[in-house]
Scaffold this motif. Structure first.
Motif, PDB file in Angstrom:
ATOM      1  N   VAL A  84     -45.646  -9.237 -37.750  1.00 45.27           N
ATOM      2  CA  VAL A  84     -44.791 -10.119 -36.970  1.00 45.27           C
ATOM      3  C   VAL A  84     -45.575 -11.346 -36.504  1.00 45.27           C
ATOM      4  O   VAL A  84     -45.160 -12.486 -36.701  1.00 45.27           O
ATOM      5  CB  VAL A  84     -44.201  -9.392 -35.752  1.00 45.27           C
ATOM      6  CG1 VAL A  84     -43.422 -10.372 -34.867  1.00 45.27           C
ATOM      7  CG2 VAL A  84     -43.308  -8.246 -36.205  1.00 45.27           C
ATOM      8  N   GLY A  85     -46.709 -11.115 -35.881  1.00 44.34           N
ATOM      9  CA  GLY A  85     -47.544 -12.196 -35.397  1.00 44.34           C
ATOM     10  C   GLY A  85     -48.818 -11.658 -34.793  1.00 44.34           C
ATOM     11  O   GLY A  85     -48.965 -10.461 -34.582  1.00 44.34           O
ATOM     12  N   ALA A  86     -49.753 -12.555 -34.501  1.00 42.09           N
ATOM     13  CA  ALA A  86     -51.023 -12.169 -33.907  1.00 42.09           C
ATOM     14  C   ALA A  86     -51.583 -13.331 -33.108  1.00 42.09           C
ATOM     15  O   ALA A  86     -51.169 -14.486 -33.282  1.00 42.09           O
ATOM     16  CB  ALA A  86     -52.017 -11.720 -34.977  1.00 42.09           C
ATOM     17  N   ILE A  87     -52.544 -13.023 -32.250  1.00 41.46           N
ATOM     18  CA  ILE A  87     -53.152 -14.041 -31.404  1.00 41.46           C
ATOM     19  C   ILE A  87     -54.608 -13.687 -31.157  1.00 41.46           C
ATOM     20  O   ILE A  87     -54.959 -12.510 -31.048  1.00 41.46           O
ATOM     21  CB  ILE A  87     -52.378 -14.179 -30.072  1.00 41.46           C
ATOM     22  CG1 ILE A  87     -52.847 -15.399 -29.284  1.00 41.46           C
ATOM     23  CG2 ILE A  87     -52.510 -12.905 -29.233  1.00 41.46           C
ATOM     24  CD1 ILE A  87     -51.926 -15.749 -28.121  1.00 41.46           C
ATOM     25  N   THR A  88     -55.472 -14.692 -31.082  1.00 43.68           N
ATOM     26  CA  THR A  88     -56.877 -14.458 -30.768  1.00 43.68           C
ATOM     27  C   THR A  88     -57.059 -14.369 -29.265  1.00 43.68           C
ATOM     28  O   THR A  88     -56.380 -15.055 -28.495  1.00 43.68           O
ATOM     29  CB  THR A  88     -57.772 -15.576 -31.324  1.00 43.68           C
ATOM     30  OG1 THR A  88     -57.449 -16.826 -30.693  1.00 43.68           O
ATOM     31  CG2 THR A  88     -57.593 -15.723 -32.828  1.00 43.68           C
ATOM     32  N   TRP A  89     -57.975 -13.484 -28.844  1.00 43.30           N
ATOM     33  CA  TRP A  89     -58.242 -13.341 -27.419  1.00 43.30           C
ATOM     34  C   TRP A  89     -58.876 -14.595 -26.830  1.00 43.30           C
ATOM     35  O   TRP A  89     -58.557 -14.995 -25.710  1.00 43.30           O
ATOM     36  CB  TRP A  89     -59.172 -12.158 -27.163  1.00 43.30           C
ATOM     37  CG  TRP A  89     -58.508 -10.830 -27.099  1.00 43.30           C
ATOM     38  CD1 TRP A  89     -58.665  -9.798 -27.964  1.00 43.30           C
ATOM     39  CD2 TRP A  89     -57.581 -10.372 -26.106  1.00 43.30           C
ATOM     40  NE1 TRP A  89     -57.902  -8.722 -27.572  1.00 43.30           N
ATOM     41  CE2 TRP A  89     -57.221  -9.048 -26.433  1.00 43.30           C
ATOM     42  CE3 TRP A  89     -57.019 -10.958 -24.967  1.00 43.30           C
ATOM     43  CZ2 TRP A  89     -56.334  -8.292 -25.679  1.00 43.30           C
ATOM     44  CZ3 TRP A  89     -56.125 -10.217 -24.214  1.00 43.30           C
ATOM     45  CH2 TRP A  89     -55.794  -8.902 -24.565  1.00 43.30           C
ATOM     46  N   SER A  90     -59.776 -15.208 -27.579  1.00 44.27           N
ATOM     47  CA  SER A  90     -60.561 -16.315 -27.050  1.00 44.27           C
ATOM     48  C   SER A  90     -59.748 -17.585 -26.840  1.00 44.27           C
ATOM     49  O   SER A  90     -59.497 -18.000 -25.706  1.00 44.27           O
ATOM     50  CB  SER A  90     -61.751 -16.589 -27.965  1.00 44.27           C
ATOM     51  OG  SER A  90     -61.330 -16.825 -29.297  1.00 44.27           O
ATOM     52  N   ALA A  91     -59.315 -18.190 -27.933  1.00 46.60           N
ATOM     53  CA  ALA A  91     -58.619 -19.468 -27.846  1.00 46.60           C
ATOM     54  C   ALA A  91     -57.107 -19.330 -27.712  1.00 46.60           C
ATOM     55  O   ALA A  91     -56.424 -20.310 -27.411  1.00 46.60           O
ATOM     56  CB  ALA A  91     -58.944 -20.328 -29.059  1.00 46.60           C
ATOM     57  N   GLY A  92     -56.591 -18.139 -27.942  1.00 49.06           N
ATOM     58  CA  GLY A  92     -55.150 -17.947 -27.890  1.00 49.06           C
ATOM     59  C   GLY A  92     -54.435 -18.560 -29.076  1.00 49.06           C
ATOM     60  O   GLY A  92     -53.272 -18.950 -28.960  1.00 49.06           O
ATOM     61  N   THR A  93     -55.110 -18.641 -30.213  1.00 53.44           N
ATOM     62  CA  THR A  93     -54.519 -19.216 -31.414  1.00 53.44           C
ATOM     63  C   THR A  93     -53.551 -18.224 -32.047  1.00 53.44           C
ATOM     64  O   THR A  93     -53.951 -17.119 -32.406  1.00 53.44           O
ATOM     65  CB  THR A  93     -55.604 -19.584 -32.431  1.00 53.44           C
ATOM     66  OG1 THR A  93     -56.530 -20.491 -31.827  1.00 53.44           O
ATOM     67  CG2 THR A  93     -54.984 -20.244 -33.653  1.00 53.44           C
TER      68      THR A  93
END
Length: 121
Positions: free
Chosen positions: A47-56
């Motif tokens: 569905v989707g994903a996000i990085t912890w650091s930059a929130g990309t």
């Protein structure tokens, strides 16, 4: 000891909205948090994903413009805001953690138990 717990699922009408949350706990070094879904008789899909650091964020084409992923690093929480829901969005939604950005389920190391989302027509 890694634990991912989803919440926020439920029954909504087509065109409605739901907000899912994933609470992470334990010691893990995963850099990415993702959302997958699985409908009865279907394969689990990204569905989707996000990085912890930059929130990309990164989204599947099927949900672009409708779903938004966000994260709260202080609370170790990832959210999935789902708008303009369609009956085909009906599935069990899973939160997962991966060491890097990925779209394949086998690249994710930790999984929650899932939360049911049902969209009526």
């Amino acid at each position: 000891q890694v634990q991912l717990v989803e919440s926020g699922g439920g029954l909504v009408q087509a065109g409605g909205s739901l907000r899912l949350s994933c609470a992470a706990s334990g010691r893990f070094s995963s850099s990415v948090m993702g959302w997958f879904r699985q409908a009865p008789g279907k394969e689990r899909e990204f569905v989707g994903a996000i990085t912890w650091s930059a929130g990309t964020p990164h989204y599947a084409d099927s949900v672009k413009g409708r779903f938004t992923i966000s994260r709260d690093n202080a609370k170790n929480t990832v959210n999935l805001q789902m708008n303009s829901l369609k009956p085909e969005d009906t599935a069990v939604y899973y939160c997962a953690a991966a060491p890097r950005m990925a779209v394949l389920s086998d690249e994710y190391d930790y999984w929650g138990q899932g939360t049911q989302v049902t969209v009526s027509s």
